[in-house]
Design an enzyme around this catalytic site. Structure first.
Site, PDB file in Angstrom:
ATOM      1  N   HIS A 137      23.919 -14.253  32.871  1.00  0.00           N
ATOM      2  CA  HIS A 137      24.469 -13.168  32.041  1.00  0.00           C
ATOM      3  C   HIS A 137      25.963 -13.411  31.875  1.00  0.00           C
ATOM      4  CE1 HIS A 137      21.035 -10.365  31.870  1.00  0.00           C
ATOM      5  NE2 HIS A 137      20.692 -10.924  33.012  1.00  0.00           N
ATOM      6  N   CYS A 197      19.094 -14.562  29.296  1.00  0.00           N
ATOM      7  CA  CYS A 197      18.135 -14.359  30.381  1.00  0.00           C
ATOM      8  C   CYS A 197      16.692 -14.311  29.863  1.00  0.00           C
ATOM      9  CB  CYS A 197      18.519 -13.124  31.190  1.00  0.00           C
ATOM     10  SG  CYS A 197      17.829 -13.171  32.854  1.00  0.00           S
ATOM     11  N   GLU A 226      27.921 -12.493  29.775  1.00  0.00           N
ATOM     12  CA  GLU A 226      28.656 -11.329  29.247  1.00  0.00           C
ATOM     13  C   GLU A 226      29.439 -10.591  30.327  1.00  0.00           C
ATOM     14  OE1 GLU A 226      25.391 -11.658  29.382  1.00  0.00           O
ATOM     15  OE2 GLU A 226      24.362  -9.837  30.030  1.00  0.00           O
TER      16      GLU A 226
HETATM   17  N1  GLN Z   1      12.346 -10.156  33.170  1.00  0.00           N
HETATM   18  C1  GLN Z   1      12.973 -11.426  33.350  1.00  0.00           C
HETATM   19  C2  GLN Z   1      13.065 -11.818  34.808  1.00  0.00           C
HETATM   20  O1  GLN Z   1      13.014 -10.989  35.686  1.00  0.00           O
HETATM   21  C3  GLN Z   1      14.342 -11.474  32.697  1.00  0.00           C
HETATM   22  C4  GLN Z   1      15.347 -10.537  33.290  1.00  0.00           C
HETATM   23  C5  GLN Z   1      16.588 -10.363  32.464  1.00  0.00           C
HETATM   24  O2  GLN Z   1      16.583 -10.533  31.243  1.00  0.00           O
HETATM   25  N2  GLN Z   1      17.682  -9.964  33.089  1.00  0.00           N
HETATM   26  O3  GLN Z   1      13.220 -12.967  35.095  1.00  0.00           O
END
Ligand code: GLN
Length: 547
Positions: A507, A382, A509
């Site tokens: 994600h 992410c 995971e």
């Molecule tokens: N801060 C980033 C966003 O909001 C990444 C978020 C994250 O890593 N879950 O896009």
């Protein structure tokens, strides 16, 4: 009618109540019962989405886009059953619906009270989940510790459940039994007090699970039984284990399902732990060790990255190894208290962890440059992928000062920008791009090859995206798109021709399971493993060089 097991915790938090509740669910499921796992959280937030990881550990995201307590992650990993927003009940949700109902005139003429209105709403929700999931047994974990003020309405509600449905409820109390070094003995007094506290509320436990460093043994069990009025055969021992995945097996050794059957009048089916045991055995016997560097900013509290850690464990086991995790606080890379050189290791793998906000980002970006140039396997999750794009934009594509508008709203090169729909959003809770999202993979890319599928669904939790205006320039710099979201944003990006340098906006995971590791993690661990060979003598080698 469905049955209920209520799991409470005593003496202190962090005993692994969620692991025990999940393990019980795992065993009942393997015995052939339909189960529902429910987590009750006594805090006033509607969900865990607005809390930072230091306040509450990882925020676990479900397929349906609910931002849940991390215990829901254990439930999914231990049972393979998908959780949804129904599986988590918080004080905030309960009070909100009662107050809304009051405003709508749902209690006209009445004084709305904790008992019966709040407790009725709690019971209604518990029954609704049990019915919806058609559960033979619902395992309900009450968050917090017995004696907490805010948990009282839930304990009152579960006390009433026994009255409403005699024979359908079971109370399992998990309490800590500390080991006192200077007298060399286990002490049961705190456990006794926590049971007294439960009894004061009107709950007599049917079973006690003693959490302790080592097996509590017969004498302690007898003592616990005597002082808590719980029959001796209903006192179970849960000593520290090398891996949380051993817990179902340890409980099965004590025939916990038979004991539950007795109380709930189930039909005596037996759990089948063969596959689970196979996984645990290969996990524990693996001797090849793979070094994985975890670069993030919540590294003081490992619970912040629970699902990632677990996904790494699942994948390490799948490649016949165990992972040795090295936590790197990215602010330390930024202020120079940890040098990037000191974390460079040709044999290791690197995970750039998810995150929000500016702190530590320049440290991560600097590390990414060194890792990319070194050619070691890197997985960006992410925020990790967003920073990969920023680093390549700055250092390969020549866009000096490229950034995310999350970190610098005035950047000349907004390589990462907020989603258009997000710019209109005024509320913070539950408004990110959340839950399972489809991505269409690009044939011929490493991402496509590792998933072996054209379409994949991973879970998301973010407000920002790779700015599509920069996709061409990033591609020219070698950072190509491995998969697109339905809206046309890059959901996967990879460094062309690298051994493993892949980022994802999702994600993966959250969907990793012990017996079915997330493909992206699995492939990452394979890449790390291929660089590490253990010779007959157990000496780690790199190619033909001995290290
Ligand atoms: N801060 C980033 C966003 O909001 C990444 C978020 C994250 O890593 N879950 O896009």
């Amino acid at each position: 009618m469905g049955k209920y097991i209520f799991v409470t915790g005593g003496v202190m938090s962090s005993l692994g109540k969620g692991i025990i509740a999940s393990s019980i669910a795992n065993l009942l499921l393997s015995a052939g019962y339909k189960i529902a796992s429910i987590k009750v959280d006594p805090y006033l937030n509607s969900d865990a989405g607005t809390m930072n990881p230091y306040a509450h550990g990882e925020v676990f995201v479900t397929d349906d886009g609910y931002e849940a307590d991390l215990d829901m992650g254990h439930y999914e990993r231990f049972t393979g059953t998908l959780m949804s927003r129904d599986n988590n009940i918080t004080t905030g949700q309960v009070y909100l619906s009662v107050i809304n109902k009051e405003r709508e005139g749902g209690y006209l003429g009445k004084c709305v009270q904790l008992v019966p209105h709040i407790t009725d709403e709690i019971k209604r929700r518990l029954r609704e989940v049990s019915e919806k999931k058609n559960a033979d047994v619902s395992i309900v974990e009450i968050g917090g510790t017995v004696g907490d003020l805010e948990g009282l309405p839930f304990l009152e509600a579960i006390r009433q459940m026994k009255l409403d449905e005699p024979g359908n409820t079971m109370y399992i109390h998990i309490a800590y039994v500390p080991f006192l070094k200077h007298t060399n003995e286990l002490k049961t007094k705190p456990l006794q007090h926590s049971v007294q506290e439960l009894r004061r509320i009107g709950i007599q436990p049917d079973m006690i699970v003693c959490r302790s460093e080592s097996d509590v043994g017969e004498d302690i069990k007898r003592k616990v039984s005597l002082f808590t009025s719980v029959p001796y055969n209903m006192v179970v021992s849960d000593p520290d284990a090398e891996s949380v995945y051993e817990v179902p097996l340890k409980l099965d050794e004590q025939s916990i399902v038979d004991k539950i059957s007795e109380v709930l009048h189930l039909d005596g089916r037996k759990p089948n732990t063969v596959r689970w045991k196979g996984f645990v055995d290969s996990m524990l016997k693996a001797r090849k060790e793979l070094d994985i560097y975890m670069i993030g900013k919540y590294t003081d509290d490992r619970d912040s990255y629970m699902s990632i850690t677990e996904a790494i464990r699942h994948s390490a086991t799948a490649v016949g190894a165990r992972a040795s995790l090295h936590w790197v606080e990215s602010t330390h890379l930024e202020d120079g208290s940890v040098s990037i050189d000191s974390i460079l290791d040709d044999n290791a793998g690197y995970v750039i962890l998810p995150g929000f906000g500016k702190r530590g980002t320049e440290g991560k970006i600097a590390a990414l440059r060194a890792l990319r140039e070194r050619g070691v396997p890197v997985l960006g999750i992410c925020f990790g992928m967003q920073l990969m794009a920023i680093e390549i934009a700055r250092n390969v594509a020549g866009m000096e000062g490229a950034n995310s508008t999350e970190l610098n709203p005035d950047t000349k090169y907004p390589v990462v920008d907020m989603l258009e729909e997000q710019k209109k959003v005024k509320k913070m809770g539950g408004t990110m791009r959340l839950g399972a999202q489809r991505a269409t993979l690009v044939e011929g890319t490493a991402t496509y090859n590792l998933y072996q599928s054209k379409e994949v669904y991973e879970r998301h939790r973010h407000r920002y995206e790779i700015n599509t205006e920069y996709v061409g320039a990033l591609g020219d710099a070698g950072f190509i798109v491995g998969g697109y979201s339905d809206e046309g944003f890059p959901d996967f990006m990879e460094l062309k021709g690298s051994r493993f340098y892949i980022g994802t906006q999702g994600h993966p995971e959250f969907k990793s399971r012990p017996l079915d590791p997330a493909p992206l993690f699995h492939s990452f661990m394979k890449a790390v493993s291929e660089r590490n060979a253990v010779s007959e003598e157990g000496v780690r080698t790199v190619g033909s060089e001995t290290r």
